[in-house]
Every structure is written in structure tokens, then in C-alpha cells.
Design a protein around this motif. Structure first.
Motif, PDB file in Angstrom:
ATOM      1  N   ALA A 234       5.283   9.813 -41.446  1.00 61.11           N
ATOM      2  CA  ALA A 234       4.115  10.611 -41.846  1.00 61.11           C
ATOM      3  C   ALA A 234       4.104  10.840 -43.359  1.00 61.11           C
ATOM      4  CB  ALA A 234       4.105  11.941 -41.099  1.00 61.11           C
ATOM      5  N   ALA A 235       5.269  11.078 -43.923  1.00 61.03           N
ATOM      6  CA  ALA A 235       5.360  11.333 -45.375  1.00 61.03           C
ATOM      7  C   ALA A 235       5.022  10.064 -46.159  1.00 61.03           C
ATOM      8  CB  ALA A 235       6.765  11.823 -45.725  1.00 61.03           C
ATOM      9  N   ARG A 236       5.410   8.932 -45.588  1.00 59.56           N
ATOM     10  CA  ARG A 236       5.192   7.646 -46.252  1.00 59.56           C
ATOM     11  C   ARG A 236       3.724   7.220 -46.174  1.00 59.56           C
ATOM     12  NH1 ARG A 236       7.748   3.415 -42.704  1.00 59.56           N
ATOM     13  NH2 ARG A 236       5.592   3.091 -42.066  1.00 59.56           N
ATOM     14  N   GLU A 237       3.068   7.630 -45.091  1.00 58.89           N
ATOM     15  CA  GLU A 237       1.705   7.160 -44.807  1.00 58.89           C
ATOM     16  C   GLU A 237       0.756   8.355 -44.754  1.00 58.89           C
ATOM     17  OE1 GLU A 237       0.863   3.921 -43.428  1.00 58.89           O
ATOM     18  OE2 GLU A 237       2.813   3.089 -42.865  1.00 58.89           O
ATOM     19  N   PRO A 238       0.223   8.726 -45.900  1.00 65.76           N
ATOM     20  CA  PRO A 238      -0.511  10.007 -45.942  1.00 65.76           C
ATOM     21  C   PRO A 238      -1.822  10.022 -45.138  1.00 65.76           C
ATOM     22  CG  PRO A 238      -0.599   8.885 -48.084  1.00 65.76           C
ATOM     23  CD  PRO A 238       0.316   8.078 -47.220  1.00 65.76           C
ATOM     24  N   ASP A 239      -2.298   8.863 -44.673  1.00 68.43           N
ATOM     25  CA  ASP A 239      -3.539   8.867 -43.905  1.00 68.43           C
ATOM     26  C   ASP A 239      -3.329   8.767 -42.403  1.00 68.43           C
ATOM     27  OD1 ASP A 239      -5.068   9.047 -46.155  1.00 68.43           O
ATOM     28  OD2 ASP A 239      -5.157   6.870 -46.438  1.00 68.43           O
ATOM     29  N   LEU A 240      -2.087   8.676 -41.989  1.00 64.79           N
ATOM     30  CA  LEU A 240      -1.820   8.456 -40.572  1.00 64.79           C
ATOM     31  C   LEU A 240      -1.989   9.754 -39.790  1.00 64.79           C
ATOM     32  CD1 LEU A 240      -0.757   6.069 -38.846  1.00 64.79           C
ATOM     33  CD2 LEU A 240       1.555   6.898 -39.320  1.00 64.79           C
ATOM     34  N   PRO A 241      -2.861   9.761 -38.783  1.00 72.02           N
ATOM     35  CA  PRO A 241      -2.957  10.982 -37.982  1.00 72.02           C
ATOM     36  C   PRO A 241      -1.739  11.154 -37.071  1.00 72.02           C
ATOM     37  CG  PRO A 241      -4.551   9.334 -37.225  1.00 72.02           C
ATOM     38  CD  PRO A 241      -3.861   8.750 -38.415  1.00 72.02           C
ATOM     39  N   ILE A 242      -1.585  12.364 -36.585  1.00 74.57           N
ATOM     40  CA  ILE A 242      -0.421  12.754 -35.769  1.00 74.57           C
ATOM     41  C   ILE A 242      -0.953  13.545 -34.581  1.00 74.57           C
ATOM     42  CG2 ILE A 242       1.696  14.151 -35.739  1.00 74.57           C
ATOM     43  CD1 ILE A 242       1.405  13.977 -38.960  1.00 74.57           C
ATOM     44  N   GLN A 243      -0.452  13.266 -33.396  1.00 78.11           N
ATOM     45  CA  GLN A 243      -0.892  14.062 -32.246  1.00 78.11           C
ATOM     46  C   GLN A 243       0.299  14.424 -31.374  1.00 78.11           C
ATOM     47  OE1 GLN A 243      -3.789  11.718 -30.022  1.00 78.11           O
ATOM     48  NE2 GLN A 243      -2.382   9.986 -29.750  1.00 78.11           N
ATOM     49  N   THR A 244       0.253  15.614 -30.828  1.00 81.01           N
ATOM     50  CA  THR A 244       1.273  16.012 -29.850  1.00 81.01           C
ATOM     51  C   THR A 244       0.732  17.163 -29.005  1.00 81.01           C
ATOM     52  OG1 THR A 244       3.651  16.423 -29.553  1.00 81.01           O
ATOM     53  CG2 THR A 244       2.542  17.754 -31.223  1.00 81.01           C
ATOM     54  N   GLY A 274       7.793  17.949 -40.606  1.00 78.46           N
ATOM     55  CA  GLY A 274       6.733  17.329 -41.397  1.00 78.46           C
ATOM     56  C   GLY A 274       5.601  16.769 -40.560  1.00 78.46           C
ATOM     57  N   LEU A 275       5.376  17.387 -39.401  1.00 77.42           N
ATOM     58  CA  LEU A 275       4.352  16.830 -38.510  1.00 77.42           C
ATOM     59  C   LEU A 275       3.102  17.698 -38.416  1.00 77.42           C
ATOM     60  CD1 LEU A 275       6.848  15.586 -35.769  1.00 77.42           C
ATOM     61  CD2 LEU A 275       5.546  14.146 -37.368  1.00 77.42           C
ATOM     62  N   LEU A 276       3.037  18.762 -39.205  1.00 80.40           N
ATOM     63  CA  LEU A 276       1.838  19.617 -39.156  1.00 80.40           C
ATOM     64  C   LEU A 276       1.088  19.574 -40.478  1.00 80.40           C
ATOM     65  CD1 LEU A 276       2.658  22.903 -37.244  1.00 80.40           C
ATOM     66  CD2 LEU A 276       1.904  20.705 -36.368  1.00 80.40           C
ATOM     67  N   GLY A 277      -0.184  19.280 -40.391  1.00 79.27           N
ATOM     68  CA  GLY A 277      -1.029  19.243 -41.581  1.00 79.27           C
ATOM     69  C   GLY A 277      -2.454  18.962 -41.175  1.00 79.27           C
ATOM     70  N   PRO A 278      -3.303  18.630 -42.131  1.00 79.61           N
ATOM     71  CA  PRO A 278      -4.735  18.452 -41.831  1.00 79.61           C
ATOM     72  C   PRO A 278      -5.015  17.263 -40.919  1.00 79.61           C
ATOM     73  CG  PRO A 278      -4.315  18.361 -44.213  1.00 79.61           C
ATOM     74  CD  PRO A 278      -2.999  18.520 -43.561  1.00 79.61           C
ATOM     75  N   ARG A 279      -4.049  16.360 -40.773  1.00 76.98           N
ATOM     76  CA  ARG A 279      -4.312  15.214 -39.900  1.00 76.98           C
ATOM     77  C   ARG A 279      -3.625  15.364 -38.550  1.00 76.98           C
ATOM     78  NH1 ARG A 279       0.074  11.332 -42.263  1.00 76.98           N
ATOM     79  NH2 ARG A 279       1.099  12.837 -43.617  1.00 76.98           N
ATOM     80  N   SER A 280      -3.123  16.575 -38.249  1.00 75.00           N
ATOM     81  CA  SER A 280      -2.468  16.811 -36.954  1.00 75.00           C
ATOM     82  C   SER A 280      -3.482  17.243 -35.907  1.00 75.00           C
ATOM     83  CB  SER A 280      -1.411  17.922 -37.091  1.00 75.00           C
ATOM     84  OG  SER A 280      -0.509  17.612 -38.122  1.00 75.00           O
ATOM     85  N   ILE A 281      -3.371  16.637 -34.733  1.00 74.59           N
ATOM     86  CA  ILE A 281      -4.240  16.958 -33.600  1.00 74.59           C
ATOM     87  C   ILE A 281      -3.352  17.570 -32.538  1.00 74.59           C
ATOM     88  CG2 ILE A 281      -5.818  16.003 -31.889  1.00 74.59           C
ATOM     89  CD1 ILE A 281      -6.080  13.521 -33.781  1.00 74.59           C
ATOM     90  N   LEU A 282      -3.446  18.887 -32.389  1.00 78.80           N
ATOM     91  CA  LEU A 282      -2.553  19.596 -31.484  1.00 78.80           C
ATOM     92  C   LEU A 282      -3.283  19.919 -30.187  1.00 78.80           C
ATOM     93  CD1 LEU A 282      -0.029  19.560 -33.005  1.00 78.80           C
ATOM     94  CD2 LEU A 282      -1.610  20.570 -34.617  1.00 78.80           C
ATOM     95  N   ALA A 283      -2.781  19.347 -29.108  1.00 83.69           N
ATOM     96  CA  ALA A 283      -3.470  19.513 -27.832  1.00 83.69           C
ATOM     97  C   ALA A 283      -3.050  20.809 -27.153  1.00 83.69           C
ATOM     98  CB  ALA A 283      -3.168  18.330 -26.922  1.00 83.69           C
ATOM     99  N   HIS A 284      -4.025  21.506 -26.610  1.00 81.25           N
ATOM    100  CA  HIS A 284      -3.882  22.721 -25.789  1.00 81.25           C
ATOM    101  C   HIS A 284      -3.860  24.009 -26.618  1.00 81.25           C
ATOM    102  CE1 HIS A 284      -3.589  20.177 -22.334  1.00 81.25           C
ATOM    103  NE2 HIS A 284      -2.615  19.491 -22.900  1.00 81.25           N
ATOM    104  N   CYS A 285      -2.740  24.311 -27.282  1.00 82.83           N
ATOM    105  CA  CYS A 285      -2.665  25.553 -28.093  1.00 82.83           C
ATOM    106  C   CYS A 285      -3.154  26.764 -27.296  1.00 82.83           C
ATOM    107  CB  CYS A 285      -3.480  25.401 -29.376  1.00 82.83           C
ATOM    108  SG  CYS A 285      -2.914  24.037 -30.409  1.00 82.83           S
TER     109      CYS A 285
END
Lengths: 453, 453
Positions: A234-244, A274-285
Motif C-alpha cells: 500500500a505504501a509503495r502503490e499510493p493509488d491502490l485501494p484496500i478493502q477488508t 498502514g491499511l487505513l486511509g482515503p482509499r480504504s473500503i471498510l465493510a460493515h462498521c
């Protein structure tokens, strides 16, 4: 220029400008270029022009444009966005109701997902899955694939071939999963992830449709080294989205806490790696403390609200504080969470988000006011686009965006949608569609100007 | 003998024997006579017999029987029963979400229902309404008509002509309703009721399909003299069913209390007027005190559980104590409550009853355990039959009952139902249908042996 015809639509158009501002236009004009980009959006146009005279596209002639004149009872909406979807669970929707989340994973989900080790099976089922969601008007889906590299690449290939906009992620799970279905090691988990990212970048170099997404299933199935490795990517690829999955259920939260006692909450845990930021998609919450809500605002995280699965699978009845997310400006969209959620329809997710919000209103003693239809539709479209960091491309019909849209017909041969009456306003017709329509009313689906249904 | 052919079905059959006992039969045999009555039900039959040898029907030859051999992926279920349905609200399903119950009546419902003063309008809309519910596999519906005598008679005529089993009641409302839409007086309210009863008895003298039902909208719209008059009709006609709205919402209960301060609760109120007993169908029952629950047991009242409208229309989110009804042996079925409920599907009502029961489990801190799929299906079929006092005729496939059934196909051309996989058991296939199927999977519908879809 692209290989498609430019498109022109004239007629009723409904889209969101903000969570509360729904534009209901009786007679709008939309024109796209041959790449499917919206180049004109006139909110009040009484007729289709005889001549195009677009300063930005002086060469575009009306005769080269495919013209869609919407009939009475038809209207355009932006494509529906599913911010949380497990593609390999497509054949298990509706199965295992009443099981608690971790039991449901063991008894139903893991055995089903394990079948995607077979690429032929993956090809066959994923083809049906994508067709099934396109049929429902889902123009963008954030997919969790299975843990298998090859099946994940097949899913991405098929999304591209069938023309669905998609985020596709290999699921990371190197522990707390059965021997027959898990990554062999942290190294393998990360290596397969890198291969999938590289493959998707190769087949769609400009991310016109398909993008990779980092997809740790959840912290329970990921060794700290795996989370750290994903964080490094994620740090290396600033445009990659993240989901969990995030604060989904008490049982899941307790298990996470036991594995990671050093973190006070899941926000601290995922942020640490390093997995939370503007490109993180957090399911449920479903369970969010004041501290976590504040951190989400600071970090710019987005939330995939999954009302159907929250209220069925997972040991009970959970209602995420969506009113609170909207109030604080936290990005929030809708997820079918198919197959934890029994429905493959974002319209159903809207209706269940209404019900969940009504429950929330009662449980909060009136503090969290139930959601209005404008807000539900916003989450299904523009809100979802924001959660997927795609609001620059899709979510509504602003000029410059790509044309992802559903053409709705409220009078089709075989429908269960409430009949439209002569004295219904367009607002009422929209309300009837939103609350009672289904895929049969979604007669055409476009992604990037290409017709995919 | 009747005008139909005798029917034979061989294949998978699923039906309820009790709230918890769901029979899932891989290879059953059902035979009906020419009146649509079930004369044979063999739970395990490996083939269609070459010769019939029925002691009760010695003259029935296999050549005279219409034979249905169910294919792989097909199964029979009893017809679905909708215990609470407002026929004139058919064109307004999904409209007015978020309004409180009394406001919703004034703003949306009363103006819509008033249109049924026009018999042509009534004929046109009721025809679509009945077709729409038959399409959903609803073989029996307990209908509230509008307040109009002629439109009510038209609804009954159309149910009979189209072959839907129905309870049809003229809605009594002589006060607290707008001038443009209410009974002119108590006398007129009762006289029109009597005319409707007489008409229905005339068109279907043996109540083969259509029965009248006393239908005070609720006590708010009925003068005490009207309730007393309806009670007198009930006393005179011991087989006449009775339906009304009951303990639906706080706003409604407070208004009732203000009008009838002499009664401690709605149970005492309706019982006082002779309207509570084994043939009473009480819709909603969201708020039930220990005293009222006990009285329901003593009186033998039945409950129409309407989860969709309970959780949407009506100002908030209400969950009836269904677990408690089942525990005490109180009769309970499902109602779509179309148009307060946005869906016209009893399958949707099952799914929303699951969600409501999950909410109830959380709100009761685990006391009221969520409902199992067996219980949901029971309510949709046999439970509904009991509520409508029709369990001697329909609800499952017992010999002697009439053949009201849906033929389910889980593999149709255009479906959103979860795909069936080769290793799915019949139980799993049923679960997938129950949670994700829709009217497209209901390929044939039979009422009393007559095919109506």
C-alpha cells in the motif's frame, strides 16, 4: 477515439448531487463521446438538437451519434455501485441463515470458496456472477475473490471482457482458515497478491475498468507479517485501494482482540499496518466508538454499508450508525455483501438500509433519524463511487465523468413493480421504482458508454 | 364431479406439518379428484403408477388424469397465503415511506382509495391486483376492499372469476376519515356491509373460493354503534371471519385510547363488541401485554404478522413478538400488507419476518429467539391457513384438503435466484429458493386444482 458510437439521451434523468440533493429532471439531454465520457449534460432541453455545436467536440456530428429518446415511463439513473461483494459466494446466497459469522464461514463459505482452486469452475461461476450483477444494474463492484491467484485473475479477465467496472482482490488468509483452503504461508499470500496486481495492471494498464485492490479478508486470517506486507505494498502503490471487513460482529471483534491484544480497537490495528486511509473500503462498521468515528474522519476512510447481511448472517441483528457517518461526512456506500447477504440487488440493499435505519432510530431513541429515499439512492450511486475513490469517474452524470447508467422502464411486460398511474409525478414514479422495482425494470445497462445489458 | 381433470404430481414436495416440522420429500405422489381435492398423498413413491386402484375412487382411471412429472430442480409447495392485504392500495405500494401511520393514511392512502368510487377504475385496478398476487403464488388472500359497496362486490366477482381463494370485506369507516371518503353514516356502513355479504354468498354459495369478511378498518374510524352493529352480524353469522388492525403503532394506540377511554386495551375494546374469537384475523399486534397475549390464547384469535410494513410505514420500526405467539400456540400467519408494505410477495414477507425476528432477539436480549426457515415457511402456508380458519381446506397437502399449490422451478431462463449446484441437497435448494427466489421461479399456480398461473 474509442471504438463505440457517441451516445445521446433525451428524457427523464434522476441522479444525486449530494446525500440530500436528488435532481429529478423531466427532460434532460446527455451526450457522450466515443470513449463513453459525458461531454454534455443539459438539465432542461425540450428537444433533441438537429445540429450539434459543441465547442469541445467540433467534429462530432448529430448523424454519428446513437440517439436514445426516452419514452414516457422511462428514466436514466447512474449505474448502481456495489461496494462489497464476494464473487465466489455467488452460488451460496441465502444459504446458512441463522449461523453465527465464524460458524457460517466454516460450515458454508470456506468449503464453497475452496472450489475455486479449479480454474474451470471459477470461469463458469464467475461468468454467471458478473452477468448476474450486470443484470441488476451494478456497473461497479468491489469484489473479494477467493484466495486463489488463478481464479482471481480469471475474475479480472471476465470483468474486463464483460465490461463491468470492478475492483478485484485476491483474498489474503494465511491462518485461522481450514487446511484445505488457505494461503500456504505469508510469503505465498503476498506473492500471489503481487501477481494478481501485476496481471490486472497488464490487462487494463490505464485502469479503464478493472483495478486491483488489496484484500486482507480480515485480521483474524492474517498473520501480522501478512498485514505488514500488505501495508508495504500500500505504501509503495499510493493509488491502490484496500478493502477488508471491519467491526462487523461481536464474535469477530472478540476474536480479533484476542489475536491482537496490543490494539485497543480495529482502527488502531489496521492503521498500525498502514491499511487505513482515503482509499480504504471498510465493510460493515456496525460498532463504532466515538474515537473510531473521529479517526475515520481524520483518515478519510470509506464505509461499505451492508444492511442485508448485517441483519441476517452474523449472529443477530446489527445496524451500522449510517446517520452518524453522513452527519460527519464519512464516505458511505451500499454493499450487497453477496453471499452473506441473500440478495444480489442494490435496490434491495437500499430498502434494507431503510429498515436498518428505522431500527437504528428506535434503538437510539430518535437520535439517529431514519434515512430518506434521497440518502438511500445517494449511497447506491454517488456515495458508493466516493467509497471506491471513483467519484471523479462515475456516480452521477456530471460532465467529464464516464457514462455508467441504467435505463429504467417502469412499464415492462413482466414486472412486479407498482403500477404507475396517470397522475403520478416523476418523483412518485421514482419512489415506486426504488421501493418495488427489480432487474426487469432495468432494461439497459451501460458502462463507460458500452451497453452491457 | 367438477369440470376439471383430476391431477397427478410425482416428484419433490415440501410442506409444513407444524411450525417446526417441515417435510422435505424427494419423491412423493399427489393425486386430486376432479374437484381439486387431494385424494392421495404418498410420501415415498418411486414412480407414477400404471394403474390407479383407489378404494375411495374406484372409477378414476390413470388415462383420465393429467400427469405432471416434476423434473430435477422442480418441487411443489402449498400455495402462499397472504393474511393481510389492502386491494385498493395495490397502485400505491412503496409510496410515502417515512410517513407516520395516520399521516400516511391522510396524505397517500385515503385519496387513492377514494378513487374506487368509480366502478370502472375498480374493475381495472382490481384485475391487475389479483393477477399480480396470483403471479406471486398467493393462492389465498384476506383482502380489505375500500369503503365502497360496488367496488367491493367487483373485487369478489374478480377473485371468483380469476380463481383466487379470497376473503373480501368492505371496509367500515364512518368517522375520522375525510369527507370525500367515508361511510355516510353508521346505518349506511352496516347496510353496505350486509349487501356485500349477501352478494358474495350469492356468487359463491358454498364458499368454494370467496368468502365475505367483516372489516372494520380499525376502531378509530368506527363509531361505537358501528362496532356494535358489526358485532351483531358476527353473532348472527357464526362462520363469518372478522379482520381489523390491532395494536399496530403507538400513534394509533394512543388515538384509540382517546376515543375509547373506558377500555384498558384494544383486546378489551374489540372483545366488548363481540369481534374477537377464533375467526378474528388481527393485523400487526406489535405491542401485546401479558394480559392481551393470555386473552388471545383464551379467545383463539389469529394474527396477521406484517413485517414489511411494521418496519417501514407507521413511524418507526416495530417487531411483533412472533416467537411468543408461536410459544403460546397463538395462530400466526404472514401478511404482505400491500400497500403499507412495499412488497407484493409472501417470500419477501418471510425474509423480512426473519429480519424482524433477529431484531426482536437482540431487543429482548436473547429471550425471543430468531425464527428458523421452517417457522417462516409455516407462517407463509399452514399458519396462514389457520389464521384464516381455512386449515381444514388448505395450507399443506394432507388428504382431504383442496389442492392449492405452487410449482417451483429453480432453473428458469431469467432468474435472480441463487444458482443450484450439483451437490446441493433438496433442503439447500429449498433454502436458496426461500431466501432468493421470486415470482419467476413460481411457474405454475393452482387453486382448488385449477391452474391460475
Amino acid at each position: 477515439m474509442g471504438q463505440q458510437k457517441a451516445l445521446l439521451f433525451h428524457g427523464a434523468v434522476i441522479h444525486s448531487v449530494s446525500p440530500t440533493d436528488l435532481e429529478i429532471l423531466e427532460s434532460a439531454l446527455i451526450i457522450t463521446d466515443t470513449d463513453g465520457q459525458i461531454i454534455l449534460f443539459e438539465k432542461n432541453a425540450d428537444h433533441v438538437p438537429d445540429v450539434l455545436n459543441l465547442p469541445t467536440h467540433p467534429d462530432l456530428k448529430i448523424d454519428d451519434v446513437e440517439i436514445h429518446r426516452l419514452s414516457e415511463g422511462e428514466f436514466l439513473i447512474p449505474g448502481l455501485i456495489d461496494t462489497h461483494n464476494h464473487a465466489p459466494q455467488y452460488p451460496q446466497r441465502g444459504q446458512g441463515q441463522g449461523l453465527h459469522i465464524l460458524d457460517w464461514l466454516s460450515a458454508v463459505t470456506f468449503p464453497k470458496e475452496a472450489k475455486f482452486a479449479d480454474p474451470e469452475y471459477a470461469r463458469r461461476v464467475y461468468a454467471r456472477c458478473i452477468d448476474g450483477f450486470l443484470k441488476q444494474g451494478i456497473t461497479t463492484a468491489a469484489y473479494y475473490a477467493s484466495a486463489h491467484g488463478e481464479a482471481t485473475r480469471i475474475l479480472a479477465d471476465l470483468c474486463l471482457a464483460k465490461g463491468q467496472r470492478a475492483l478485484v482482490g485476491k483474498c489474503n488468509m494465511d491462518r485461522n482458515a481450514p487446511d484445505y483452503y488457505r494461503d500456504a504461508s505469508v510469503e505465498e499470500s503476498l506473492a500471489v497478491t503481487e501477481e494478481c496486481i501485476a496481471h490486472i495492471r497488464r490487462i487494463d494498464p490505464h485502469s479503464t475498468l478493472v483495478q486491483p485492490v488489496l484484500t486482507p479478508r480480515f485480521a483474524i486470517t492474517c498473520d501480522p507479517a501478512a498485514l505488514a506486507g500488505l501495508g508495504a505494498i500500500a505504501a509503495r502503490e499510493p493509488d491502490l485501494p484496500i478493502q477488508t471487513h471491519f467491526n462487523e460482529a461481536r464474535q469477530e471483534m472478540a476474536a480479533t482482540k484476542e489475536l491482537f491484544p496490543q490494539f485497543a480497537c480495529e482502527t488502531d490495528l489496521y492503521a498500525h499496518f498502514g491499511l487505513l486511509g482515503p482509499r480504504s473500503i471498510l465493510a460493515h462498521c456496525c460498532y463504532m466508538s466515538e474515537y473510531e468515528l473521529q479517526r475515520f474522519v481524520e483518515l478519510g476512510c470509506g464505509i461499505a454499508h451492508c444492511p442485508v447481511s448485517n441483519m441476517t448472517i452474523g449472529g443477530g441483528f446489527m445496524t451500522a450508525p449510517v446517520r452518524e457517518f453522513l452527519r460527519r461526512g464519512i464516505k458511505v456506500g451500499l454493499g450487497t455483501d453477496s453471499g452473506g447477504g441473500f440478495s444480489s440487488s442494490v435496490l434491495d440493499a437500499m430498502r434494507q438500509a431503510l429498515i436498518a435505519s428505522n431500527a437504528r432510530e428506535v434503538m437510539s431513541e430518535g437520535k439517529d433519524k431514519g434515512l430518506a429515499i434521497e440518502e438511500l439512492f445517494y449511497m447506491a450511486t454517488l456515495g458508493g463511487a466516493r467509497v471506491c475513490s471513483l467519484e471523479g469517474k462515475v456516480g452521477n452524470f456530471a460532465v467529464g465523468k464516464e457514462f455508467d447508467a441504467c435505463l429504467i422502464s417502469t412499464v415492462v411486460e413482466d414486472q412486479i413493480m407498482t403500477m404507475v398511474e396517470a397522475d403520478d409525478t416523476l418523483k412518485v414514479v421514482f419512489e415506486k421504482f426504488a421501493m418495488t422495482g427489480d432487474d426487469r425494470n432495468i432494461t439497459h445497462v451501460f458502462v463507460r458508454g458500452r451497453r452491457v445489458k
